[in-house]
Every structure is written in structure tokens, then in C-alpha cells.
Motif scaffolding. Structure first.
Motif, PDB file in Angstrom:
ATOM      1  N   ASN B  73       1.077  -1.256  -0.116  1.00 43.32           N
ATOM      2  CA  ASN B  73      -0.127   0.081  -0.160  1.00 43.32           C
ATOM      3  C   ASN B  73       1.041   1.263  -0.221  1.00 43.32           C
ATOM      4  N   ASN B  74       0.484   2.191  -1.087  1.00 40.37           N
ATOM      5  CA  ASN B  74       1.288   3.575  -1.102  1.00 40.37           C
ATOM      6  C   ASN B  74       0.362   4.338  -1.542  1.00 40.37           C
ATOM      7  N   LEU B  75      -0.213   5.102  -0.767  1.00 38.08           N
ATOM      8  CA  LEU B  75      -1.170   6.232  -1.143  1.00 38.08           C
ATOM      9  C   LEU B  75      -0.763   7.366  -2.079  1.00 38.08           C
ATOM     10  N   ALA B  76       0.508   7.607  -1.667  1.00 39.03           N
ATOM     11  CA  ALA B  76       1.210   8.637  -2.525  1.00 39.03           C
ATOM     12  C   ALA B  76       1.370   8.378  -3.884  1.00 39.03           C
ATOM     13  N   ILE B  78      -0.494   6.313  -5.609  1.00 35.95           N
ATOM     14  CA  ILE B  78      -1.724   6.467  -6.373  1.00 35.95           C
ATOM     15  C   ILE B  78      -2.278   7.976  -6.597  1.00 35.95           C
ATOM     16  N   ASN B 110       9.306   1.823  -0.739  1.00 39.80           N
ATOM     17  CA  ASN B 110       8.358   2.391   0.145  1.00 39.80           C
ATOM     18  C   ASN B 110       9.326   2.977   1.343  1.00 39.80           C
ATOM     19  N   VAL B 203      -6.582  -0.172   4.712  1.00 35.09           N
ATOM     20  CA  VAL B 203      -6.574   0.126   3.228  1.00 35.09           C
ATOM     21  C   VAL B 203      -7.536  -0.792   2.516  1.00 35.09           C
TER      22      VAL B 203
END
Lengths: 146, 247
Positions: B73-76, B78, B110, B203
Motif C-alpha cells: 500500500n502506498n497512497l502517495a 496512487i 516504500n 486500506v
């Protein structure tokens, strides 16, 4: 109460960092989480825990959708850290504990309660986001946005 | 043309590996494909793989399949891919710039490190406070939470299934709190609860709801199942230590 409000904000803020929310949006997603938790604390007395969770979930989703439009970010940037304080971890833990102590009746009760709490948050998100989606689709069809 | 197809596919792959919702993956790929000059773009995305068909102006059809094995998961990322695809379809940046940026995002690791674990520990401590724990209980939860995160992020770089990562993390958290309970007096439950919260599948849970909402049933159901499996794994991990400790 004050400590709990602050803790709700800090938990959303720290999880925003763990999930790598863009640096310039971290504080905003923390605020979303803090406000959601505050809504839950304020409403659970009158409307019960499930009602409170529903209100809090709706509030978090509305705020996330608004902020996402304002700052041109994906909604999940605010929504994911925002729901973190609302995760029914405490009830889930007690459920596990009851089953472990062979207290199945209590365990089942807690399990149903946990599922309802999680469902209430989900229902709040679904309600709020659907309304926003209908609105965006309408603008989409009219050709105002692409 | 081949390069363009690869680029569009890369954008979709990056979004999927970072844990984006399906509708965002599909929308981004469609937007980029149209902007890159394809007449028709068909995409079918699931959490474990993506199929893309691009119709070129000369009538040829390019179809690609990409299997997604590793999600981190890496929202940045996205957010960045989203912004890239928007400015590309608005004609603000060139194809080469898009390629450069996407390749940079793909290579990017990450960010982890001690600082990150400490912040995670702070999250664990705040959960203990939210469930009416004392400051001292929050401190113990924070320390255990930070150590759990450190070990889990070490496991993330190895071929360990997510469910096992969560169970291991929970065993370690409960183990540490049990050890601390021998030395000090505190409420065991509220501390363990805080320490394991850093493992919560936040997430996956949220994207599952949003996928269901936009009618992505396949990924909605599979992500719900993943979130549930992780939650059960955490509970099992704690339960193992509790029953060993004779509680």
C-alpha cells in the motif's frame, strides 16, 4: 474526553503516515479521522454505539469527498486514515477473548455487535459516497467534467 | 505503438500494486489510452491481475495481461499516478515526461526506517488512549507496536503471505505485552489491543467497500475476504499467546 479526542486525531495522523499519504495532505487526513472519532463520541450516548458509528462513518466520507474535490486528490487519501479510529478493534478483541474463555454465548453476542459496528461505518460511507457519485455522474453526463 | 501500450499498462500496474480501487485503475488506464491516441480502450482489473485491450487507429488491437503478485500500500503513488494521467490527458506534459515519472515511481521503494516505526508506535499508543487506557499503558503499547511494525516490515520484503505476517505480528505483540505484565501492573487487554491495531487492514477494508459501491463485485468480495482473513489471523495470533499464558 479531551485526551480521547486528541488520540483519535493522532491515530488517524500516524496511520496516514504508515499508508504513505502524500506529505502535504497528512494533517488534513488526520483531521478527518479526528472529527469522525469526535462525532462517534458525541453521538453514541444518544443514538447508541451503532448509530454513532453510522453518523461518524457518514461524516468521514462526506469530509473525504469534499476535501478530495478541493485538493484534487483521490478520495481514499482522506477516507482510509479517516476510518481508522472507527475500526471496532476493541469489540473484536473482546469477541476473541470470550471465545478463548469458552464463553460462546457472550462471544456470539460480541461478534454480532462487532459486525454491526463495522457494517454501520460501511453503510455510512456507502450512503455518503453514493450521493456524491450521483452528483459527479450528472455533471459528467452534462459534459462539465471529463 | 508498442511503447505506448507498455506505458498505459505500467500506469495500471502501479495503481494496482499500491492498492488503488478498481474504478480508479480502470478510469486512469482509459483516460491515458485515449490521450495516447487509441480509439478504444478496454480494461478488466482485479486485485491479482489486469487485462488491457487497446485499439489503434490502424485497426490493430494490442492486448496485454499483467499478473499482480505483490501489493504494498502506498497512497502517495496512487495520488501521483492520478495527477500524471490527468495532466497527460489535458496535454500539459509530454509522453516522455510521463514515462520518466512512471519509471521513477516504479523503482521507488516504500520509505521505512526507524522514524516510521516510531510514528506507528505513536498510533498504537493513541489507540490505547482511545480505549480509555492510562498514559503508562499507552507507552507500553507504543513500544510494542513499534517493534511489531519493524518485524512485519522485515517480513514484507520476504515471500511471506500477508495472513502469516499479521499472525506473526500479533504473536509478537501479545508476547511482549505478556512479558511486560510480569514486571509491571497494568490492564493487559487494552495494551495488547493498541499494539495489534498497527496490523489492522485499513486500506483493504476501505477499498473493499468502495469497490462494492462502484459495482466491482469480484474485487469487492475478494478484498473483503482478505480483510477478514487478516483480522482472523490477528485474533488467532493473540489467542495463541493468551492460551499459552493460561488466561
Amino acid at each position: 474526553m479531551g485526551v480521547q479526542l486528541l488520540a483519535g486525531f493522532v491515530s488517524a495522523l500516524t496511520f496516514a503516515h504508515l499508508f504513505h499519504v502524500p506529505k502535504d495532505q497528512i494533517v488534513r487526513s488526520g483531521v478527518v479521522g479526528g472529527l469522525g472519532w469526535a462525532m462517534f463520541l458525541l453521538t453514541k450516548g444518544d443514538w447508541g454505539e451503532i448509530g454513532g458509528m453510522f453518523v461518524a462513518g457518514t461524516a468521514v466520507a462526506v469530509l473525504s469527498e469534499l476535501l478530495a474535490r478541493k485538493w484534487k486528490q483521490p478520495v481514499v487519501i482522506f477516507l482510509i486514515p479517516g476510518v481508522i479510529p472507527l475500526v471496532p478493534g476493541g469489540k473484536a478483541y473482546l469477541t476473541m477473548l470470550s471465545f478463548l474463555q469458552n464463553d460462546y454465548l457472550e462471544g456470539l453476542e460480541l461478534l454480532v455487535s462487532t459486525v454491526f459496528l463495522a457494517g454501520a461505518v460501511a453503510a455510512g460511507i456507502i450512503l455518503a459516497s453514493s450521493v456524491f457519485r450521483v452528483y459527479s455522474r450528472a455533471r459528467h453526463v452534462k459534459g462539465e467534467v471529463r | 505503438m508498442e511503447q505506448l501500450v507498455g506505458l498505459v499498462l505500467l500506469a495500471g500496474e502501479l495503481l494496482l500494486t499500491c492498492g488503488a480501487e478498481m474504478y480508479r485503475v480502470e478510469e486512469t488506464v482509459e483516460r491515458m489510452g485515449i490521450a495516447a491516441g487509441f480509439t478504444q480502450v478496454e480494461i478488466f482489473a482485479t486485485p491479482t491481475g489486469v487485462f488491457i485491450s487497446l485499439h489503434a487507429t490502424d485497426g490493430r488491437v494490442y492486448t496485454r495481461v499483467r499478473r499482480i503478485r505483490h501489493v504494498q500500500n502506498n497512497l502517495a503513488t496512487i495520488s501521483e499516478v492520478n495527477a500524471l494521467s490527468r495532466s497527460f490527458s489535458a496535454g500539459q506534459i509530454s509522453l516522455d515526461q510521463v514515462r520518466e515519472e512512471l519509471e521513477r515511481l516504479q523503482k521507488q521503494e516504500n520509505p521505512g526506517g526507524l522514524w516510521s516505526y516510531l510514528i506507528g508506535g505513536l498510533g498504537a499508543a493513541s489507540f490505547t488512549l482511545m480505549y480509555a487506557g492510562t498514559w503508562f499503558e499507552a507507552l507500553i503499547a507504543g513500544i510494542s507496536g513499534a517493534i511489531v511494525l519493524m518485524i512485519v516490515s522485515w517480513l514484507e520484503h520476504r515471500p511471506v503471505p500477508k495472513v502469516l505476517q499479521a499472525a506473526t505480528g500479533a504473536v509478537i505483540a501479545a508476547g511482549m505485552v505478556t512479558a511486560a505484565a510480569d514486571l509491571f501492573q497494568f490492564n493487559f487487554d487494552v495494551v495488547t489491543l493498541g499494539a495489534v491495531m498497527v496490523l489492522a487492514p485499513g486500506v483493504v477494508m476501505t477499498t473493499a467497500i468502495r469497490d462494492m459501491l462502484s459495482g466491482e463485485l469480484v474485487s469487492g468480495v475478494s478484498r473483503s475476504a482478505e480483510a477478514l482473513a487478516i483480522a482472523v489471523a490477528i485474533a488467532t495470533g493473540v489467542a495463541v499467546i493468551l492460551s499459552l499464558g493460561g488466561r
